[in-house]
Design an enzyme around this catalytic site. Structure first.
Site, mmCIF file in Angstrom:
data_model
loop_
_atom_site.group_PDB
_atom_site.id
_atom_site.type_symbol
_atom_site.label_atom_id
_atom_site.label_comp_id
_atom_site.label_asym_id
_atom_site.label_seq_id
_atom_site.Cartn_x
_atom_site.Cartn_y
_atom_site.Cartn_z
ATOM 1 N N HIS A 263 0.880 -1.264 0.014
ATOM 2 C CA HIS A 263 0.127 -0.078 -0.012
ATOM 3 C C HIS A 263 0.778 1.257 -0.142
ATOM 4 O O HIS A 263 2.134 1.312 0.561
ATOM 5 C CB HIS A 263 -0.980 -0.001 1.341
ATOM 6 N N ASP A 317 -7.679 -5.702 0.391
ATOM 7 C CA ASP A 317 -8.132 -6.629 -0.520
ATOM 8 C C ASP A 317 -7.724 -7.970 -0.316
ATOM 9 O O ASP A 317 -8.136 -9.010 -0.980
ATOM 10 C CB ASP A 317 -7.672 -6.170 -1.998
#
Ligand code: ACO
Length: 381
Positions: A263, A317
């Site tokens: 991320h 996710d």
């Protein structure tokens, strides 16, 4: 402007001032309007969280009841919009269907001027309300099933499940879906929210603003990763194969990217992944753990040793797909569920952007030719 000013991917470049959400990427902290996302996922419901994001404060009991009622009224879609959705090719991706449907929804509710705060709020409620209906409509019609109208006695999460499957969810399933929508509702300046702010800054209609955000979310580096994660877990196939699979991928490409990891902002495990994993553990406590969940756990364990030093850990996710799969949701509907939740965040940013708007128009570092000669076509090889 010099090369040193250039930040690929606009990393660390503030694109706006915002009061909607706060992330501390080193401490795994995410707050919506100051309230930790873990608290909202446990204590709140999607409707209340959407109100909080868009209005800036938790609603009073009456405000929540009115907002909920408004969503129930706006959830149904025009029969001609259903006809449009029925005409979509069945093998089109549900994110493409959603993007086209939200644009088409806007044609039924023309919104040419975004200077009227009451009309803007009305549109924000309509979009929030209609998202599950639009996703479910395509999910059913592509299977040759009748599109179901929303039920006025069901809330947002339960209605979505009902409109997809034609039956009410159990209370536990409703709670899981509701928590997933909350966890996906907002995440400051991610690609799709930035897209929404850019489109909104042109004073485009809200339906167009959300359609552009949906396009941005669909990519596998963003919301599309949840679908990719599940395909990857299926490809790995067994817990025993995780290490050989990973070794094989890294041997071919040492920079191989594992879907659902990494991320831009978090350098520790994404707090949303932690909550999703807790939800998964809770769901699987009664039954045996599904194979894909065991594979994901092993993949997390092995990759922590390889990528942990770079701050690459599971993002939102990584576990969402396993949860959705266990609810019977088709793989390509995972990202549309993300969009149903994120609509609240996009709309909160759209409303914030309009308050003191200035059109986005960044600069570039030009690296092309100047004063090039035009060679007539007949003189070119
Ligand atoms: N697997 C392995 N290594 C990774 C991964 C990954 N998934 N993600 C990042 N890295 C490594 C990179 O190779 C790079 O290493 P290096 O410094 O040795 O070159 C370093 O971590 C930084 O990675 P970047 O790609 O520069 O990070 P960036 O901030 O540009 O990208 C992104 C973030 C797109 C999320 C990236 O981590 C990725 O592609 N992840 C996989 C796709 C994914 O899961 N996307 C969902 C993100 S969450 C969301 O949008 C909802």
């Amino acid at each position: 402007m010099s090369e040193q000013d250039f930040k690929p991917g606009l990393e660390d470049v503030p694109a706006t001032k915002s009061a909607i959400s706060f992330i501390d990427g080193k401490r795994a902290k995410l707050e919506y309007r100051g309230i930790p996302v873990e608290v909202l996922a446990t204590e709140s419901c999607f409707e209340e969280t959407a109100y909080l994001l868009m209005k800036g404060e938790l609603p009073t009991q009456k405000q929540l009841a009115d907002f909920d009622q408004d969503l129930r009224q706006k959830r149904a879609i025009h029969y001609r919009l259903k006809d449009i959705i029925k005409c979509f090719p069945a093998n089109g991706h549900p994110m493409e269907a959603l993007q086209a449907s939200i644009s088409a929804l806007g044609m039924f509710y023309p919104h040419r001027h975004v200077t009227d705060a009451a009309k803007n709020w009305d549109a924000a409620c309509r979009i929030t309300a209609a998202m599950p209906t639009l996703v479910a409509a395509f999910a059913r019609t592509r299977r040759g099933e009748e599109i179901l109208d929303p039920r006025p006695d069901l809330d947002h999460a339960a209605n979505f499940y009902y409109m997809v499957f034609g039956k009410e969810p159990t209370p536990a399933t409703r709670k899981v879906l509701d928590a997933c929508l909350i966890l996906h509702a907002e995440h400051e300046m991610n690609a799709s929210t930035f897209t929404a702010r850019v489109t909104g800054s042109t004073l485009a209609a809200p339906y167009q603003t959300i359609a552009s955000a949906i396009g941005s979310l669909s990519g596998p580096l963003h919301g599309g990763a949840n679908e990719e994660v599940l395909l990857m877990l299926e490809q790995i196939g067994s817990v025993e194969n995780v290490k050989p699979w990973l070794d094989g991928k890294l041997a071919k490409d040492p920079k191989f990217k594992v879907m659902g990891l990494g991320h831009r902002v978090y350098k520790v495990k994404d707090p949303r992944a932690t909550v999703l994993q807790e939800l998964a553990e809770h769901m699987f406590a009664e039954t045996s753990r599904p194979k894909n969940y065991e594979i994901a756990l092993e993949l997390e364990r092995l990759t922590a040793g390889i990528y942990g030093a770079k701050g690459v850990y599971p993002n939102v996710d990584f576990y969402s797909g396993v949860v959705y799969q266990s609810l019977g949701i088709p793989t390509d509907v995972f990202t549309p569920i993300f969009a149903i939740g994120r609509a609240a965040g996009w709309l909160a940013h759209w409303l914030e952007q309009l308050n003191g708007n200035r059109i986005y128009r960044p600069a570039q570092i030009f690296v092309g030719k100047v004063d090039a000669q035009y060679v007539p076509l007949e003189k070119r090889p």
